[in-house]
Write a protein that holds these residues in place. Sequence first.
Motif, PDB file in Angstrom:
ATOM      1  N   ALA A   1       0.832  -1.052  -0.043  1.00 19.02           N
ATOM      2  CA  ALA A   1       0.005  -0.024   0.015  1.00 19.02           C
ATOM      3  C   ALA A   1       0.882   1.368  -0.189  1.00 19.02           C
ATOM      4  O   ALA A   1       0.548   2.195  -0.667  1.00 19.02           O
ATOM      5  N   LEU A   2       2.002   1.191   0.705  1.00 23.55           N
ATOM      6  CA  LEU A   2       2.986   2.589   0.745  1.00 23.55           C
ATOM      7  C   LEU A   2       3.456   2.519  -0.539  1.00 23.55           C
ATOM      8  O   LEU A   2       3.791   3.729  -0.894  1.00 23.55           O
ATOM      9  N   ARG A   3       3.733   1.617  -1.066  1.00 20.29           N
ATOM     10  CA  ARG A   3       4.453   1.679  -2.527  1.00 20.29           C
ATOM     11  C   ARG A   3       3.509   2.162  -3.541  1.00 20.29           C
ATOM     12  O   ARG A   3       4.027   3.039  -4.338  1.00 20.29           O
TER      13      ARG A   3
ATOM     14  N   ALA B   1       6.348  10.887   2.350  1.00 17.64           N
ATOM     15  CA  ALA B   1       6.993  10.072   1.069  1.00 17.64           C
ATOM     16  C   ALA B   1       8.389  10.479   1.540  1.00 17.64           C
ATOM     17  O   ALA B   1       9.278   9.449   1.076  1.00 17.64           O
ATOM     18  N   GLY B   2       9.026  11.420   1.856  1.00 20.28           N
ATOM     19  CA  GLY B   2      10.540  11.505   2.060  1.00 20.28           C
ATOM     20  C   GLY B   2      11.057  10.532   3.156  1.00 20.28           C
ATOM     21  O   GLY B   2      12.062   9.965   2.819  1.00 20.28           O
ATOM     22  N   HIS B   3      10.325  10.203   4.440  1.00 19.55           N
ATOM     23  CA  HIS B   3      10.751   9.249   5.115  1.00 19.55           C
ATOM     24  C   HIS B   3      10.726   7.960   4.560  1.00 19.55           C
ATOM     25  O   HIS B   3      11.387   7.035   4.723  1.00 19.55           O
TER      26      HIS B   3
ATOM     27  N   PRO C   1       2.639   5.336  -7.641  1.00 21.86           N
ATOM     28  CA  PRO C   1       1.674   5.768  -8.791  1.00 21.86           C
ATOM     29  C   PRO C   1       0.891   7.079  -8.120  1.00 21.86           C
ATOM     30  O   PRO C   1       0.480   7.939  -8.866  1.00 21.86           O
ATOM     31  N   LEU C   2       0.412   7.112  -6.952  1.00 20.97           N
ATOM     32  CA  LEU C   2      -0.468   7.921  -6.445  1.00 20.97           C
ATOM     33  C   LEU C   2       0.192   9.387  -6.061  1.00 20.97           C
ATOM     34  O   LEU C   2      -0.406  10.366  -5.669  1.00 20.97           O
ATOM     35  N   GLN C   3       1.699   9.285  -5.902  1.00 18.01           N
ATOM     36  CA  GLN C   3       2.301  10.571  -5.365  1.00 18.01           C
ATOM     37  C   GLN C   3       1.767  11.173  -4.351  1.00 18.01           C
ATOM     38  O   GLN C   3       1.591  12.486  -4.260  1.00 18.01           O
TER      39      GLN C   3
ATOM     40  N   GLN D   1      13.851  -1.555   1.866  1.00 14.21           N
ATOM     41  CA  GLN D   1      12.540  -2.364   1.426  1.00 14.21           C
ATOM     42  C   GLN D   1      12.863  -3.712   1.765  1.00 14.21           C
ATOM     43  O   GLN D   1      13.466  -4.658   1.062  1.00 14.21           O
ATOM     44  N   LEU D   2      12.726  -4.200   3.143  1.00 15.54           N
ATOM     45  CA  LEU D   2      13.078  -5.485   3.806  1.00 15.54           C
ATOM     46  C   LEU D   2      11.839  -6.133   3.745  1.00 15.54           C
ATOM     47  O   LEU D   2      10.673  -5.860   3.937  1.00 15.54           O
ATOM     48  N   PRO D   3      11.831  -7.563   3.702  1.00  9.47           N
ATOM     49  CA  PRO D   3      10.968  -8.555   3.911  1.00  9.47           C
ATOM     50  C   PRO D   3      10.210  -8.136   5.138  1.00  9.47           C
ATOM     51  O   PRO D   3      10.502  -8.112   6.117  1.00  9.47           O
TER      52      PRO D   3
END
Length: 196
Positions: A123-125, A178-180, A130-132, A186-188
């Motif tokens: 969801a965060l990706r 977004a900055g944080h 895409p949602l910026q 990107q860990l499992p």
Amino acid sequence: MPQDPAPWPAHETARLLLRAPQAADLAALHEIQSDPVSNRFHPGGLLETQDQAAELLQAWQAHWQVQGFGYWAIALLERPGELLGFGGLMNKPVAGRQALSLYFRFRPQAWGQGYAAEMAQAALRLAFGPLQAPAVLAVVQAANTPSRKTLERVGLRLKGSLADVPGQPADLLYEITAGHHATLPQLPPQATPFGA
């Protein structure tokens, strides 16, 4: 009876199938939203009837129709017909402003296996790709330690409290910008014991 939205592309993570909710998900939605164990930290209470669940499903589907995204129906890749829960992002009023809100609710059998964190990372990706979006918020009860740990594990930080349900203790407001998010490895996802 809710009508299915136009077909939306499903999203896959390492273990999960994330797709738009469908009319056929009504029974699963009612089971999860009316389960006292799944909802022990839900200040709004349980959905008592299938009609209430149908209204909720219709609202989620309407968000998909207008926004092109929304809460996902969540299943394991190898068992796509058995829903574990629901979760994802919706654009809604939070703390007096319109924002992307992260949500998840799973069946108790799915707790403690990292599924909520895996879905939340997807969801965060979506939010920051895409949602910026500038930020994502989440609202959680202070006593809901497993969900709080899940939010913190994927990078959300405690921002303050929110008295959003009359007669109930204040909820906690979490946020990730977004900055944080861009600084996070990107860990499992890891499991949170005894919680979704």
